[in-house]
Motif scaffolding. Sequence first.
Motif, PDB file in Angstrom:
ATOM      1  N   UNK A  57      -6.422  -5.435   6.015  1.00  0.00           N
ATOM      2  CA  UNK A  57      -6.385  -6.730   6.699  1.00  0.00           C
ATOM      3  C   UNK A  57      -5.235  -8.517   6.751  1.00  0.00           C
ATOM      4  N   UNK A  58      -5.293  -8.261   5.314  1.00  0.00           N
ATOM      5  CA  UNK A  58      -4.816  -9.826   4.884  1.00  0.00           C
ATOM      6  C   UNK A  58      -2.279  -9.483   4.838  1.00  0.00           C
ATOM      7  N   UNK A  59      -2.754  -8.309   4.955  1.00  0.00           N
ATOM      8  CA  UNK A  59      -1.051  -7.981   4.491  1.00  0.00           C
ATOM      9  C   UNK A  59      -0.309  -6.869   5.143  1.00  0.00           C
ATOM     10  N   UNK A  60      -1.285  -5.749   5.958  1.00  0.00           N
ATOM     11  CA  UNK A  60      -0.467  -4.904   6.739  1.00  0.00           C
ATOM     12  C   UNK A  60      -0.027  -3.228   6.273  1.00  0.00           C
ATOM     13  N   UNK A  61      -0.797  -3.264   4.930  1.00  0.00           N
ATOM     14  CA  UNK A  61      -0.322  -2.502   4.430  1.00  0.00           C
ATOM     15  C   UNK A  61      -1.745  -1.851   3.400  1.00  0.00           C
ATOM     16  N   UNK A  62      -1.493  -1.387   2.557  1.00  0.00           N
ATOM     17  CA  UNK A  62      -2.806  -1.409   0.592  1.00  0.00           C
ATOM     18  C   UNK A  62      -1.952  -0.011   0.829  1.00  0.00           C
ATOM     19  N   UNK A  63      -3.772   0.694  -0.044  1.00  0.00           N
ATOM     20  CA  UNK A  63      -3.536   1.937  -0.748  1.00  0.00           C
ATOM     21  C   UNK A  63      -3.986   2.422   0.656  1.00  0.00           C
ATOM     22  N   UNK A  64      -2.833   3.850   0.923  1.00  0.00           N
ATOM     23  CA  UNK A  64      -3.271   4.586   2.198  1.00  0.00           C
ATOM     24  C   UNK A  64      -4.407   5.643   1.700  1.00  0.00           C
ATOM     25  N   UNK A  65      -5.563   6.418   2.372  1.00  0.00           N
ATOM     26  CA  UNK A  65      -6.435   7.225   2.357  1.00  0.00           C
ATOM     27  C   UNK A  65      -5.630   8.515   2.516  1.00  0.00           C
ATOM     28  N   UNK A  66      -5.267   9.684   2.205  1.00  0.00           N
ATOM     29  CA  UNK A  66      -4.206  11.057   2.487  1.00  0.00           C
ATOM     30  C   UNK A  66      -5.454  12.052   2.441  1.00  0.00           C
ATOM     31  N   UNK A  67      -4.794  12.481   3.321  1.00  0.00           N
ATOM     32  CA  UNK A  67      -5.567  14.120   4.122  1.00  0.00           C
ATOM     33  C   UNK A  67      -4.715  14.556   4.048  1.00  0.00           C
ATOM     34  N   UNK A  68      -5.637  15.873   4.267  1.00  0.00           N
ATOM     35  CA  UNK A  68      -4.636  17.118   3.894  1.00  0.00           C
ATOM     36  C   UNK A  68      -4.530  17.229   5.540  1.00  0.00           C
ATOM     37  N   UNK A  69      -3.127  17.878   5.995  1.00  0.00           N
ATOM     38  CA  UNK A  69      -3.291  18.080   7.413  1.00  0.00           C
ATOM     39  C   UNK A  69      -3.961  19.352   7.555  1.00  0.00           C
ATOM     40  N   UNK A  73      -9.253  17.520   4.978  1.00  0.00           N
ATOM     41  CA  UNK A  73      -9.696  16.933   4.141  1.00  0.00           C
ATOM     42  C   UNK A  73      -9.513  15.796   3.013  1.00  0.00           C
ATOM     43  N   UNK A  74     -10.237  14.504   2.617  1.00  0.00           N
ATOM     44  CA  UNK A  74      -9.420  13.235   2.114  1.00  0.00           C
ATOM     45  C   UNK A  74      -9.836  13.902   0.563  1.00  0.00           C
ATOM     46  N   UNK A  75      -8.602  13.404   0.016  1.00  0.00           N
ATOM     47  CA  UNK A  75      -8.154  13.566  -1.535  1.00  0.00           C
ATOM     48  C   UNK A  75      -7.817  12.355  -2.442  1.00  0.00           C
ATOM     49  N   UNK A  76      -8.086  11.348  -1.689  1.00  0.00           N
ATOM     50  CA  UNK A  76      -7.854  10.434  -2.442  1.00  0.00           C
ATOM     51  C   UNK A  76      -6.939   9.291  -1.894  1.00  0.00           C
ATOM     52  N   UNK A  77      -5.691   8.494  -3.053  1.00  0.00           N
ATOM     53  CA  UNK A  77      -5.212   7.295  -2.064  1.00  0.00           C
ATOM     54  C   UNK A  77      -3.384   7.595  -2.595  1.00  0.00           C
ATOM     55  N   UNK A  78      -2.939   6.675  -1.951  1.00  0.00           N
ATOM     56  CA  UNK A  78      -1.721   6.455  -2.468  1.00  0.00           C
ATOM     57  C   UNK A  78      -0.700   5.520  -1.802  1.00  0.00           C
ATOM     58  N   UNK A  79      -0.553   4.462  -2.018  1.00  0.00           N
ATOM     59  CA  UNK A  79      -0.632   2.662  -1.691  1.00  0.00           C
ATOM     60  C   UNK A  79       0.069   1.899  -2.060  1.00  0.00           C
TER      61      UNK A  79
END
Length: 175
Positions: A57-69, A73-79
Amino acid sequence: MITFFETDRFILRSWHSEDLPLFIAMNKDPRVMRYFPAILSDTETESFYKRIQDEFNRRGWGLYAVELKATGEFIGYVGLHEIGFEASFTPGVEIGWRLASAHHGRGYATEAARAVLHLAAAHGLSRLYSFTTLTNTPSERVMQKLGMTRLGEFDHPLLPDSSPLRRHVLYGIDT
């Protein structure tokens, strides 16, 4: 859902409330948390989840949720994350990752982090850092595969002197 970037195998996206129970379980897994001071309680993970939302909300970027195409499945974050302590390289922005243990060792963190490097450049972030405890050689290998430069070592100021995890390696990269 906001999709920020797609790779061959992943969607980097905004977080869903349905991700929270999986995130809680991931942060309780000793294999995932072996290079951190402790596993996280439900409350600690919920607070972390809220901080992730606040940073977006503050920056427009952050730790993105990673989903297997392939499975959704949600598998974690990278960001990206603002570094929250004082050191010779702060203020600054960290590129980091945390994936469920079932997905370790498959090149997922590297592939998703390469996408995040593009997102960082698009947001005008010219320099990123990554750091981990000296014993976390899997994460250090990801840093090397990303083309990051080893800048040295430091004692993490938020860890006690007695912690075996206190000494960290520091990498940097220009986007």
